[in-house]
Design a protein around this motif. Structure first.
Motif, PDB file in Angstrom:
ATOM      1  N   ASP A  94      -2.082   3.439  -2.397  1.00  0.00           N
ATOM      2  CA  ASP A  94      -0.833   3.502  -1.623  1.00  0.00           C
ATOM      3  C   ASP A  94      -0.839   2.584  -0.403  1.00  0.00           C
ATOM      4  O   ASP A  94      -0.736   3.031   0.740  1.00  0.00           O
ATOM      5  N   PHE A  95      -0.950   1.278  -0.654  1.00  0.00           N
ATOM      6  CA  PHE A  95      -0.852   0.323   0.454  1.00  0.00           C
ATOM      7  C   PHE A  95       0.608   0.040   0.799  1.00  0.00           C
ATOM      8  O   PHE A  95       0.959  -0.205   1.942  1.00  0.00           O
ATOM      9  N   HIS A  96       1.465   0.021  -0.214  1.00  0.00           N
ATOM     10  CA  HIS A  96       2.907  -0.209  -0.009  1.00  0.00           C
ATOM     11  C   HIS A  96       3.176  -1.553   0.673  1.00  0.00           C
ATOM     12  O   HIS A  96       3.962  -1.625   1.633  1.00  0.00           O
ATOM     13  N   TYR A  97       2.535  -2.609   0.195  1.00  0.00           N
ATOM     14  CA  TYR A  97       2.737  -3.911   0.849  1.00  0.00           C
ATOM     15  C   TYR A  97       4.222  -4.299   0.762  1.00  0.00           C
ATOM     16  O   TYR A  97       4.843  -4.273  -0.305  1.00  0.00           O
ATOM     17  N   GLY A  98       4.789  -4.682   1.898  1.00  0.00           N
ATOM     18  CA  GLY A  98       6.208  -5.003   1.978  1.00  0.00           C
ATOM     19  C   GLY A  98       7.029  -3.905   2.625  1.00  0.00           C
ATOM     20  O   GLY A  98       8.236  -4.068   2.822  1.00  0.00           O
ATOM     21  N   LEU A  99       6.370  -2.778   2.978  1.00  0.00           N
ATOM     22  CA  LEU A  99       7.055  -1.692   3.669  1.00  0.00           C
ATOM     23  C   LEU A  99       7.623  -2.196   4.989  1.00  0.00           C
ATOM     24  O   LEU A  99       6.955  -2.924   5.728  1.00  0.00           O
ATOM     25  N   ASP A 100       8.833  -1.809   5.270  1.00  0.00           N
ATOM     26  CA  ASP A 100       9.506  -2.267   6.485  1.00  0.00           C
ATOM     27  C   ASP A 100       8.704  -1.862   7.723  1.00  0.00           C
ATOM     28  O   ASP A 100       8.376  -0.685   7.914  1.00  0.00           O
ATOM     29  N   ARG A 146      -6.640   9.255   0.647  1.00  0.00           N
ATOM     30  CA  ARG A 146      -5.527   8.978   1.559  1.00  0.00           C
ATOM     31  C   ARG A 146      -4.928   7.613   1.273  1.00  0.00           C
ATOM     32  O   ARG A 146      -5.580   6.729   0.736  1.00  0.00           O
ATOM     33  N   SER A 147      -3.701   7.447   1.691  1.00  0.00           N
ATOM     34  CA  SER A 147      -3.042   6.149   1.560  1.00  0.00           C
ATOM     35  C   SER A 147      -3.676   5.157   2.533  1.00  0.00           C
ATOM     36  O   SER A 147      -4.030   5.509   3.658  1.00  0.00           O
ATOM     37  N   VAL A 148      -3.824   3.929   2.066  1.00  0.00           N
ATOM     38  CA  VAL A 148      -4.306   2.880   2.958  1.00  0.00           C
ATOM     39  C   VAL A 148      -3.283   2.626   4.058  1.00  0.00           C
ATOM     40  O   VAL A 148      -3.635   2.444   5.230  1.00  0.00           O
ATOM     41  N   PHE A 149      -1.992   2.639   3.673  1.00  0.00           N
ATOM     42  CA  PHE A 149      -0.949   2.467   4.684  1.00  0.00           C
ATOM     43  C   PHE A 149       0.231   3.355   4.289  1.00  0.00           C
ATOM     44  O   PHE A 149       1.100   2.975   3.508  1.00  0.00           O
ATOM     45  N   GLY A 150       0.215   4.563   4.837  1.00  0.00           N
ATOM     46  CA  GLY A 150       1.316   5.494   4.612  1.00  0.00           C
ATOM     47  C   GLY A 150       2.122   5.657   5.879  1.00  0.00           C
ATOM     48  O   GLY A 150       1.573   5.930   6.951  1.00  0.00           O
ATOM     49  N   VAL A 187       8.185   9.054  13.170  1.00  0.00           N
ATOM     50  CA  VAL A 187       7.283   8.342  12.270  1.00  0.00           C
ATOM     51  C   VAL A 187       5.961   9.078  12.173  1.00  0.00           C
ATOM     52  O   VAL A 187       5.353   9.429  13.191  1.00  0.00           O
ATOM     53  N   THR A 188       5.534   9.357  10.961  1.00  0.00           N
ATOM     54  CA  THR A 188       4.192   9.886  10.714  1.00  0.00           C
ATOM     55  C   THR A 188       3.419   8.859   9.909  1.00  0.00           C
ATOM     56  O   THR A 188       3.959   8.261   8.984  1.00  0.00           O
ATOM     57  N   ARG A 189       2.154   8.676  10.277  1.00  0.00           N
ATOM     58  CA  ARG A 189       1.344   7.648   9.609  1.00  0.00           C
ATOM     59  C   ARG A 189       0.058   8.257   9.073  1.00  0.00           C
ATOM     60  O   ARG A 189      -0.548   9.124   9.706  1.00  0.00           O
ATOM     61  N   GLN A 190      -0.308   7.775   7.895  1.00  0.00           N
ATOM     62  CA  GLN A 190      -1.548   8.193   7.246  1.00  0.00           C
ATOM     63  C   GLN A 190      -2.289   6.925   6.823  1.00  0.00           C
ATOM     64  O   GLN A 190      -1.733   6.094   6.106  1.00  0.00           O
ATOM     65  N   HIS A 191      -3.533   6.771   7.258  1.00  0.00           N
ATOM     66  CA  HIS A 191      -4.325   5.610   6.881  1.00  0.00           C
ATOM     67  C   HIS A 191      -5.737   6.066   6.556  1.00  0.00           C
ATOM     68  O   HIS A 191      -6.389   6.738   7.366  1.00  0.00           O
ATOM     69  N   GLY A 192      -6.221   5.689   5.387  1.00  0.00           N
ATOM     70  CA  GLY A 192      -7.576   6.066   5.026  1.00  0.00           C
ATOM     71  C   GLY A 192      -7.990   5.460   3.696  1.00  0.00           C
ATOM     72  O   GLY A 192      -7.231   4.726   3.051  1.00  0.00           O
ATOM     73  N   TYR A 193      -9.160   5.767   3.290  1.00  0.00           N
ATOM     74  CA  TYR A 193      -9.697   5.331   2.001  1.00  0.00           C
ATOM     75  C   TYR A 193     -10.905   6.191   1.706  1.00  0.00           C
ATOM     76  O   TYR A 193     -11.228   7.127   2.480  1.00  0.00           O
ATOM     77  N   ALA A 194     -11.573   5.938   0.610  1.00  0.00           N
ATOM     78  CA  ALA A 194     -12.761   6.723   0.262  1.00  0.00           C
ATOM     79  C   ALA A 194     -13.789   5.822  -0.402  1.00  0.00           C
ATOM     80  O   ALA A 194     -13.454   4.784  -0.986  1.00  0.00           O
TER      81      ALA A 194
END
Length: 859
Positions: free
Chosen positions: A13-19, A285-289, A299-306
């Motif tokens: 879930d990087f969502h590249y191009g997210l506004d 977790r999403s890389v860029f949520g 705005v709520t943000r979630q950033h992580g990886y495993a």
């Protein structure tokens, strides 16, 4: 048994191009890379990066291209720096990696798939008709993802694709163990916005397709298996969950199920059936949520990886996970990554406690003998390009393929051995636990010339059998009579799953080669072979013929060489292109010429000097023809050419531009069918550069130079015919109504001009007079200028002052047409010098005309 580890990074879930992402991600990128560096010390090196969907935001091609460039390429540069640059990428698509269908056109299949509760009504037709309308809707939605995934540079070379975009199966080696990874598309039904939780689908037919139609056999070939999807089980419909429990995720089939989508982290066992057969569900977790929630929106943000690791140790496999989360607390300190404690209890190093997972034991036992069977595959080397060829080879190594394997054919230096080794390394260890490389290569090309290869090679067929026998554990095979050796080797092979790589088979005699093919024809069903040879043999099929490297692969090869040779690293793009053109994309010659730049002695301090050295057929000792790199690459090819093939090659030597068939026919002096047949044969040997779109052919410059040296008589005869035909065309088509014929034959005329300039003066002056109207009419003024200047010099050397004056006049007229008055006046002065004061009426008129103001050409 020694411990072996299989480690990975799990992104989702990087969502590249997210506004808004473009300004926020750079603040996270450095902390992310810094955390990777720290985690690499604890858990590296990593073999694979798993990406479980939503790589981009709207599924558009430009988003995938930018994501590859700005995210994945940057990530792999960091992995190279850390020591995990060989890691591969395995990705599945998410619901943001598709382009939602356009609701405007009338499309009943699309409309039906957009009904969230109605998939069961169309399921039979969806899964049963791969060319039907329902599948077309899905394939179109994921078209940009498929295009990106098919060309992603970090993707493994050997994948089994499935029935939906993004479905795949892959085997990765981990020491003596094979790890199987299956990726399934669970986003194909989420074609619109809205709540799809509990409504999505998957099917055992997806597994069946990627596992070679026998899932149980595929699973048993792997020590541990892992499943990747974008969605977790709670997003599936109730029927799909029940179907998955029995047909996709039964107990013990997959050790782990990795997914994302929810933007939070979670680790749990799927069913409490006891260790170690429970399926571990690993949600990262999403890389860029980033989402807007509440009223007013916040705005709520979630950033992580495993990070995960499976350790094979003392007859068992154990799993650990290291979940990571980004935090900007305390405020003002910026972003940093820490252990993701809320996802579950963690040890002091931030990882979960080790727990056993299901595995299927050690590889099959070796063949009986005095010692254990062992592989003979050299370590993996950097490899570039040839993605299509690697796919073709991989297809010939699959269990359901009916032949013994594949023959790689082509001239020297085109990378047959490198391709065979790369294909062998990429072949799944589950299919071929034992890989044997046997070479008959007697020489190699180094930076200072050709060197003999005495060790590590076999001299003949029986030596090859002996080497294979030793690798299979048959230490006493040396004492077995030669006539019984092949039978003993075949029986030993029957007890194994072996991939043979038999290199440089042209070194054997024709009889020996046939005996090798006899052995391969009776190869046991669990074994395959990759054979390399410079010459095609009618006994060997199928044959894969190698052509030159593409431009991008050649560039990456030079960049890799530049990592250890500073002189190569400093080359400009133009110099890269020069090396590529001069070597014809031949990787061995490209490496050899580039290596001259990095030597500490000699005169090759520039690309031009290095190429000149090769043009001169550089030898360590000029009296030793065996040290000629061109001879090493092209010699065997040329020796095997027929008379018609030699005639075509000799003709092509004179063409600096690609030549059409019509221009080759009069020069080769053969019938149309004979020339076509020779071109076909030479094309199959990968020696021609072919322009398929326009039906034109040319030779790599180095090959052309070599032919001029080795086949002087044939090249000279072709050159004579070329000059005669060019003069004949100019004589009979020097008027307006004949210009079309000259236009069509221009490659032939252009090829003949250098020879005519080097020839006699009288014929050259006549040709200039006859070509002037056509060159002027067709506005080939640059060619007319250079021809006139060369003919002027030729006339002066022959004492032909009249012709010298006229050629100066022709050059002056070109300068006048181009508006260069100074150059035109210089030509006028040369005319006066050549003709003197006693000019005739025609010469005097020409001088008057040349003295007029320049005529600037219009249009």
């Amino acid at each position: 048994m020694a411990s072996t580890t299989f480690s990975w990074i799990h992104l989702t879930d990087f969502h590249y191009g997210l506004d808004g992402q473009d300004t926020l991600w750079p603040n996270l990128r450095k902390p992310f890379f810094d955390d990777l560096a720290e985690m690499h010390k604890r858990t590296g090196p990593w073999q694979v990066v798993f990406f479980t969907g939503d790589l981009v935001q709207q599924g558009r091609a430009q988003e995938f291209a930018a994501m590859q460039r700005e995210v994945l390429d940057r990530l792999w540069r960091k992995l190279h720096e850390l020591g995990s640059g060989d890691a591969v990428l395995l990705a599945v698509p998410g619901n943001h990696d598709l382009v939602r269908p356009d609701p405007a056109p009338d499309d009943p299949a699309r409309d039906k798939l957009l009904e969230k509760e109605r998939f069961a009504e169309v399921a039979a037709r969806f899964w049963g008709k791969p060319d039907g309308g329902y599948r077309r809707v899905v394939n179109t939605a994921f078209a940009a993802y498929s295009d990106w995934w098919g060309s992603a540079s970090q993707r493994p070379r050997s994948l089994q694709n499935g029935i939906l975009p993004g479905d795949f199966a892959c085997t990765l080696d981990c020491g003596d163990h094979a790890v199987g990874i299956v990726g399934l598309n669970t986003a194909f039904f989420q074609l619109a916005s809205g709540d799809y939780q509990g409504k999505l689908e998957w099917d055992a037919r997806q597994m069946h397709a990627v596992c070679g139609t026998a899932t149980d056999d595929w699973v048993e070939r792997h020590a541990v298996c892992m499943l990747l999807t974008h969605h977790g089980p709670d997003w599936l419909s109730e029927a799909a969950r029940r179907h998955g429990d029995s047909e996709i995720l039964p107990a013990g089939q997959f050790a782990l199920h990795l997914y994302g989508h929810a933007h939070t982290a979670s680790f749990q066992q799927r069913r409490s059936i006891g260790e170690p057969d429970a399926v571990r569900l690993c949600q990262s977790r999403s890389v860029f949520g980033m989402e807007w929630c509440g009223d007013p929106p916040v705005v709520t943000r979630q950033h992580g990886y495993a990070i995960g690791r499976i350790a094979f140790d003392d007859g068992q496999a154990s799993l650990r996970l290291w979940p990571r989360v980004a935090t900007d607390q305390p405020r003002g300190m910026g972003w940093r990554y820490i252990a993701d404690g809320p996802s579950g209890p963690l040890d002091s190093d931030g990882g979960t406690r080790a727990e056993r997972v299901a595995w299927r034991g050690a590889p099959a036992p070796g063949v009986a003998g005095e010692r254990a069977a062992h592989s003979l595959l050299p370590s993996r080397r950097p490899f570039f390009g040839r993605s299509r060829e690697l796919q073709d080879i991989a297809a010939c190594l699959l269990p359901d393929y009916t032949g013994w394997g594949v023959l790689l054919d082509g001239p020297g230096g085109f990378g047959k051995t490198s391709l065979a080794l790369e294909a062998a390394h990429a072949a799944p260890a589950a299919l071929y636990p034992l890989k044997l490389f046997i070479t008959a290569k007697s020489s190699r090309l180094g930076a200072d010339g050709v060197h003999p290869v005495d060790d590590h090679r076999v001299a003949d067929y029986f030596a090859m059998l002996t080497e294979i026998g030793h690798a299979l554990g048959l230490d006493k095979i040396d004492s077995v009579p030669q006539e019984l050796r092949a039978r003993q080797v075949r029986h030993a092979l029957a007890a194994q799953r072996v991939l043979l790589v038999l290199d440089n088979l042209e070194s054997f005699s024709r009889e020996e080669r046939h005996r090798v093919y006899d052995l391969l024809d009776f190869l046991p069903s669990g074994c395959r072979a990759i054979v390399t040879s410079r010459g095609h043999d009618e006994r060997a099929a199928p044959t894969l013929r190698l052509d030159k490297l593409d431009v991008d692969a050649a560039r990456r090869l030079l960049e890799k060489l530049g990592e250890r040779m500073r002189a190569i690293a400093r080359l400009s793009d133009a110099e890269h292109h020069t090396l590529y053109v001069e070597t014809g994309g031949n990787p061995l010659l490209l490496t050899w010429v580039a290596a001259q730049l990095g030597r500490t002695h000699g005169s090759a301090y520039s690309v031009a000097a290095a190429v000149s050295r090769l043009h001169a057929a550089y030898r360590k000792q000029r009296s030793n023809a065996h040290n000629d790199p061109l001879e090493f690459v092209f010699g065997a090819l040329l020796d095997s050419c027929s008379r018609s093939e030699t005639a075509v090659l000799a003709s092509l030597c004179h063409f600096s531009e690609p030549a059409p068939l019509a221009c080759l026919l009069p020069i080769a002096n053969m019938h149309d069918s004979a020339v076509r047949g020779a071109l076909d044969d030479l094309r199959e040997r990968a020696v021609l550069i072919e322009d398929d779109a326009h039906g034109r052919w040319s030779l790599p410059p180095l090959c052309s130079r070599f032919l001029r040296h080795r086949r002087r008589a044939a090249v000279s005869a072709a050159g004579g015919r070329l000059q005669q035909h060019a003069c004949r065309l100019a004589t009979h088509a020097n008027r307006g109504d004949g210009y079309a014929e000259l236009e069509g034959a221009w490659p032939l005329i252009a090829a003949a001009l250098p020879l005519l300039i080097e020839g006699g003066n009288a014929r050259l002056q006549q040709l200039c007079k006859e070509l002037y109207p056509f060159l002027d009419f067709s506005r080939r003024w640059h060619r007319l200028l250079s021809l006139s200047q060369a003919a002027e010099r030729k006339a002066l050397s022959a004492g032909d002052l009249d012709s010298a004056g006229w050629r100066a006049y022709d050059a002056g007229r070109v300068h006048a047409l181009q508006g260069d008055g100074d150059a035109a006046q210089a030509c006028h002065a040369r005319c006066l010098a050549h003709w003197g004061a006693a000019t005739n009426a025609r010469q005097a008129a020409a001088l008057v005309r040349l003295a007029q103001p320049p005529l600037v050409a219009q249009g």
